[in-house]
Design a protein around this motif. Structure first.
Motif, short mmCIF file in Angstrom:
data_model
loop_
_atom_site.label_atom_id
_atom_site.label_comp_id
_atom_site.label_asym_id
_atom_site.label_seq_id
_atom_site.Cartn_x
_atom_site.Cartn_y
_atom_site.Cartn_z
N VAL A 284 -2.36 -6.51 -14.25
CA VAL A 284 -1.43 -7.58 -13.87
C VAL A 284 -1.76 -8.86 -14.66
O VAL A 284 -0.85 -9.52 -15.19
CB VAL A 284 -1.49 -7.82 -12.34
CG1 VAL A 284 -0.78 -9.11 -11.97
CG2 VAL A 284 -0.87 -6.65 -11.60
N LEU B 170 -5.66 -2.38 -11.48
CA LEU B 170 -4.42 -3.06 -11.15
C LEU B 170 -4.51 -4.55 -11.46
O LEU B 170 -3.64 -5.13 -12.13
CB LEU B 170 -4.08 -2.84 -9.67
CG LEU B 170 -2.86 -3.60 -9.14
CD1 LEU B 170 -1.59 -3.18 -9.87
CD2 LEU B 170 -2.68 -3.37 -7.63
N TRP C 290 0.72 -0.96 -6.71
CA TRP C 290 0.17 -1.80 -5.64
C TRP C 290 0.37 -1.11 -4.28
O TRP C 290 -0.54 -1.11 -3.45
CB TRP C 290 0.84 -3.18 -5.65
CG TRP C 290 0.35 -4.04 -4.53
CD1 TRP C 290 -0.79 -4.78 -4.50
CD2 TRP C 290 0.98 -4.22 -3.25
NE1 TRP C 290 -0.91 -5.41 -3.29
CE2 TRP C 290 0.15 -5.08 -2.51
CE3 TRP C 290 2.15 -3.73 -2.67
CZ2 TRP C 290 0.47 -5.47 -1.21
CZ3 TRP C 290 2.47 -4.11 -1.38
CH2 TRP C 290 1.63 -4.98 -0.66
N LEU D 226 4.16 -1.51 -11.58
CA LEU D 226 3.00 -2.17 -10.98
C LEU D 226 3.19 -2.35 -9.48
O LEU D 226 2.23 -2.30 -8.71
CB LEU D 226 2.72 -3.49 -11.69
CG LEU D 226 2.17 -3.29 -13.12
CD1 LEU D 226 2.14 -4.62 -13.88
CD2 LEU D 226 0.78 -2.66 -13.09
N ALA D 227 4.43 -2.55 -9.05
CA ALA D 227 4.70 -2.64 -7.61
C ALA D 227 4.38 -1.30 -6.94
O ALA D 227 3.73 -1.26 -5.89
CB ALA D 227 6.16 -3.04 -7.36
N GLU E 235 -4.82 5.09 -15.80
CA GLU E 235 -3.88 5.48 -16.85
C GLU E 235 -2.88 4.36 -17.14
O GLU E 235 -2.58 4.07 -18.30
CB GLU E 235 -3.15 6.77 -16.43
CG GLU E 235 -4.04 8.00 -16.52
CD GLU E 235 -3.52 9.21 -15.78
OE1 GLU E 235 -4.18 10.27 -15.85
OE2 GLU E 235 -2.47 9.12 -15.11
#
Lengths: 349, 389, 349, 389
Positions: A229, A225, A256, A252-253, A300
């Protein structure tokens, strides 16, 4: 209620492990003749004293707990450090803790290493080796960290035996996870020393493996992650940062959020293991069922959102993908752990 | 006479047994039985594309030599339709026959390290010098470059105009001085792709396809055909990776579990739905050119390949922890359903990147099919040379 | 290969049905005393002659096929028109087709209506009614279109019987899908006329129902997608069209892809039904397993992307959500059809 | 003495049996045992929030009257922390006690038809007139407005500055002339929410919370507390809708199937992971104020409620085709796990809209937690009155 946070001591431990690994891990050795970094291992195990964290000081250990071991596992996941921590400091140590076996002291001090001679995919004790008069015969496939171990703990119907690795035939396996070598072990009338009843000792080791591997998966997911980012903040396409596109932001949120959940779940498993909580079987299966899909998803997304470069061998993303995927098959898949959970929480099929 | 009958006629005068394969294929091309939808004289008969499978079947049934379509997929799927649509008569005559017979392999020089999804941001420069263009730059993600005789290439011929307008489309001789092909190793351990470095490579102006500055438009033909080629291949039920997993399931009852069964059936349903969607897409396309709908097929193909191969690895349990080898190899044929489960799992990760990332394809569907607003862009009306790099 | 496109005749049929429904469907009647619009039904069934599309002209029908029926189902899904098409033109007609029963002619001409007296959730023939000497007793719950039907086709172990609805006690059910009323039917020694062997006739009707309901789900999904796309083009938040946000765009693109698939799958099922293809059982189960989740997803996205207004009763989105959800439980859920498929394609559990 | 002991002490001098509930609750408030993290004199003891559950347990064990927290959730979860943080001493004294005892119900007047996700785009105007403000506009999605004595309200006091700067935060007397509450029926058939029309409603300036123009900032306190309140409630294992489905599964073997079993276990795992995440979040928050992390809890809560209730309906098979009633009701307590499966399924659709849509929450996580670039916006530096509407 269980403490799911990291203590100050744990954060300090993390800082020292991370600083060592940041300095010393070199993944280019994975295709070389000696993929495992025994020099790094000695520093981590003996010099820093992290080989026997949950082992009482009276038995030569650090007198900490499995919670701290879990923090080390997170950092090993984050760095993919090729050291035999899982075999010796988790599996073998968990099997021996409480047995008063003399080997435990040597493992805790980092003088010797061992592993549990079961396939890495095992979820419950099964025997493929026979023992007669302390002499062992048979084969065990896909054993983790056996290539560099001094001692193998071999389960048989007659008990768990400690066998000198040098007395066995060890055939390296091409493992899907390059950073975690596997070995097929053949015992041709190798002498063994009885350690105890195999069933409970192996079960305890496998539960510890399952509970703590979740922390390694967490470390992998966090690396993926964070790395992704950072990349999407710098990479530009169409004269904009890739990370400014809302579809990427939302993915991505979501990732997270999943990692946040994985952290709570992994901490819970580590704490239950450390306190021998009656909920440990649920916690361990929950951890495996939840954290493996998250780690795979994170790896992934890391490959996908790095685009072309993420698909190459020269970027490390592929190593994290392979580790996450192999971990997902280690000590039982998510599917298998969901089935185990169903029985534990009275939701029969 | 329908073309399948023509094919049977052809076989009566051209015995496939013992024939020189290249001569046989050349004769088949000249008989218009290569791709019946192409014009007469260029391997076709000007007939609907839908009639081709029956022709192929006649030749396959007769055991006739084929052109190894997987090896020359880029030529067949991308270069050929582009040359047909945008090439001069001379260019078509020169390139289409050896392309189809497999005598000349093609590759595609589009993507660059700084221009992946943003292909139009490409930096490879082509400068006019007399009757030639002099080309310099770096291309990546180039499959088959190490085998290819020719490449389709897009390069920037005018940096002073907005980026989509300054691109020109060329045919590059891969044997020309200054072409340097270096293997690029992938996640699978193989070097299926390459980096291609171009240093003052000379391309005759006669090898330019279309007008100067029209390259972006022409590249769209290539890309839409690529997406249909990747996602839209005709397969029978359980063709592709779903068939591999279904067979594994049938042959190994010891690997089964109820949880995996529902996962398998979900993917079986998705795969069959995707297959029928491909069938319907080809029925729609039978007469026309591929449009943005091909993007749907490619999106599905990528997602399914990834999910199905992941299930396969999970199904294999301990065996999935092991691999065959990580040696760097240079494959000449790519088979998404080939080799081992681990290879399939890893190779499938590329399916959502190559030929347009899934993210770009979703943009295309959203904007061109659904008519949603375009992404806000700062790069449309600015000279390419003035864009932040 | 099966033709998965729409023929010109089918497109003309669609245009005439859509034009009628655009004009006449009034969903505000759903909470009124007569939710079913029998006047609209008469126009559709008798005046336009769409009640008996697959029935041969010799038996009083339109001499078309189930493919055309599927197109009508798409339009009924798109409009949620409250007419008893499913009960009479699909279930009862499929049960009677080929029996030479005189009722078929009346149904095809739109003079009478009927339905199959089974719970709407049924996937296979089961009997809850007994017949002795042509007199029927028992109860059937959740029967579709029974409230307005003239005749009920009641399956019993002794055969399929035609029963005058007026001879039964019909209790309206509060259905989850307001636009599709259900009825509990009790037969207290009602007289019945034997139509034929219940097993194969009911099985055929249920297969037809499953195969064609997929087209209704397709129509629902298309309405939801189209309506949502239009809304996000006009609705502005943060001084931008909601449809300009990439996360929204990508979700709608994915939904469009799913709808594209649902169209191919639904067409395949309709064609297999029309041609009595040996692959019909696979096609019907595939259609149910695939199209229901797509319709539900489309309706859910429609509610979500309309924001506050989509959650209110005053916007019709909720009716589509309820129809899609109820359809997903009609003639077997997606889960059940996956299990049926497994047996059909030799992938045993 | 720890507060649980104080509570036991309190009970010795205040017999809960037969006490007037309001008097009892007022006394509990005055003893600082309402919310121990609040300051002394305002119902608390200035102690860590983590000590409250033990206090609540003491009172529950004694069978003491409670304040029906579900009925006054908006007051407790949103108004109270905002008034505490941004109110004057006088305001805190006036409102917090009757809020906590349940004597005065609160509602929230934030969303508008044109300002949902884009809350800062709100158009309700407040114009200063002597010691009052005169407020006109329309609010929607207002639960409990028909029961409420007070409302927290954001309104535009300066249209000539960019939209975030011209908003002021007020406390509105719901009994004031010009307040018109109309039921707004939802997808469930109930009218849990309302539209509230404000026509020249006068609010004394003393009921302004914080400074003029600070309303957006203060609203953030409300919203972050709202998200924690929605997503972060402390529940035991199988608390919430997962417990309902698990019980259904246990009690009805005839509804089970292997495919549904894996689906159930996936959701059980997700629900337990979300629950532990909530536990960890509360451990982190024990001392501090809620931050953007609360958004994660609310995102999870919405998704899980929706997926679990959908599974429940599927599990019910034929029963899921039927419903209890569609009559328009006016509930005073909202229970996401209450009533029927069909109600739960429909009500859960609102969880990803109310209190910030899931899309907005993902933006918040992406931008405030991960530091990704903000969405390109045309509305930040323009006077609100000049924005396109």
């Amino acid at each position: 209620m269980t403490d799911l946070l990291y203590s100050e001591v744990e954060e300090e431990l993390r800082a020292s492990v991370r600083s060592l690994l940041d300095d010393r891990v070199d993944l280019s050795r994975l295709e070389g003749p000696e993929p495992v970094d025994l020099k790094l291992w000695r520093t981590l195990a003996a010099d820093l004293g992290f080989a026997g964290l949950p082992v009482p000081e009276s038995a030569g250990g650090a007198g900490a707990s499995w919670r701290e071991t879990a923090v080390v596992m997170e950092e090993l996941g984050r760095s993919l450090a090729p050291v035999p921590f899982l075999g010796t400091s988790v599996l073998a140590t968990a099997a021996l803790l409480g047995t008063e076996d003399p080997l435990l002291d040597a493992l805790a001090a980092g003088r010797r290493t061992a592993t549990l001679a079961v396939p890495l995919s095992a979820t419950d004790p099964r025997w493929t080796v026979t023992a007669a008069d302390g002499v062992l015969d048979g084969t065990i496939t896909s054993v983790v960290d056996a290539g560099t171990a001094d001692v193998l703990l071999v389960p048989t119907a007659a008990g768990l035996f400690a066998v000198e690795a040098a007395d066995t035939v060890r055939t390296p396996v091409v493992s899907f996870d390059l950073s975690r070598p596997l070995t097929d072990v053949t015992l041709g009338s190798a002498p063994g020393r009885l350690v105890g009843d195999a069933g409970p000792l192996v079960a305890r080791a496998l539960t510890a493996g399952a509970a703590l591997l979740a922390s390694e998966q967490l470390g992998i997911a966090e690396w993926c992650l964070t790395t992704t980012v950072e990349y999407v903040k710098t990479r530009r396409q169409f004269a904009r940062q890739v990370g400014s596109y809302q579809a990427i932001k939302h993915r991505l949120a979501d990732l997270w959020v999943s990692v946040t959940q994985a952290r709570a779940v992994a901490r819970y498993a580590a704490d239950c293991l450390a306190t021998d909580d009656p909920d440990l079987p649920v916690a361990a299966s929950l951890a495996q069922a939840f954290c493996s899909p998250v780690a795979m998803k994170a790896a992934e997304e890391c490959v996908q959102l790095h685009g072309g470069i993420g698909f190459t061998w020269e970027h490390p993303a592929h190593l994290y993908l392979k580790r996450a995927r192999s971990n997902a098959a280690s000590f039982g898949s998510a599917t298998r752990h969901r089935a185990l959970l169903a029985a534990l929480v009275d939701l029969p099929a | 006479m329908n073309p399948a009958e023509l094919a049977r006629d052809f076989l009566r005068s051209h015995d496939p047994a013992g024939a020189d394969p290249v001569e046989f294929l050349r004769a088949r091309f000249d008989a218009g039985l290569a791709w019946v939808q192409f014009p007469p004289g260029l391997g076709g008969l000007g007939l609907p594309r839908a009639l081709q499978p029956a022709v192929d079947q006649v030749f396959a049934d007769a055991g006739a030599p084929d052109n190894n379509p997987r090896r020359i997929g880029i030529g067949l799927g991308m270069a050929a339709p582009t040359i047909l649509r945008h090439g001069t008569d001379e260019q078509r005559k020169r390139w289409l026959r050896p392309l189809w017979t497999g005598e000349e392999v093609w590759c595609q020089l589009f993507s660059e390290p700084g221009a992946g999804s943003d292909l139009a941001g490409l930096a490879t420069r082509a400068v006019r010098d007399g009757d030639d263009w002099v080309v310099s730059g770096q291309k990546v993600w180039t499959s088959m470059a190490h085998e290819a005789r020719w490449a389709i290439l897009v390069a920037r011929t005018d940096p002073s105009v907005p980026k989509h307008q300054g691109i020109t489309y060329f045919i590059l001789d891969m044997t020309a001085p200054g072409v340097d092909v270096r293997p690029l190793r992938q996640i699978t351990g193989e070097a299926e792709f390459n980096e291609v470095f171009l240093t003052d490579v000379r391309i005759p102006d006669a090898h330019r396809l279309g007008e100067v500055g029209e390259g972006w438009l022409i590249a769209q033909t290539t890309l839409m055909n690529e997406r249909v080629a990747i996602g839209g291949a005709a397969v029978p039920r359980e063709g592709g990776v779903i068939g591999v997993v279904a067979d594994l399931w049938r042959k190994h009852p010891e690997l089964r579990s109820p949880g995996l069964h529902d996962a398998l059936m979900r993917l079986w349903v998705d795969a069959e739905a995707a297959r029928l969607t491909g069938v319907r897409l080809r029925q729609q396309l039978a007469a026309g050119q591929p449009g943005p709908e091909g993007s749907a097929a490619k999106l599905l193909f990528a997602r399914l390949n990834q999910e199905i191969s992941a299930l396969e690895l999970e199904l294999l349990d301990e065996e999935g922890l092991r691999h065959d080898e990580w040696t760097m190899r240079r494959p000449t044929v790519v088979d998404f359903a080939g080799r081992t489960a681990g290879y399939r799992y890893l190779r499938a990760k590329g399916n959502s990147i190559e030929g347009g990332t899934s993210e770009i394809l979703r943009n295309i569907v959203a904007e061109r099919v659904l008519g949603l607003p375009q992404e806000q862009r700062a790069d449309k009306d600015v000279a390419w040379k003035d864009l932040p790099k």
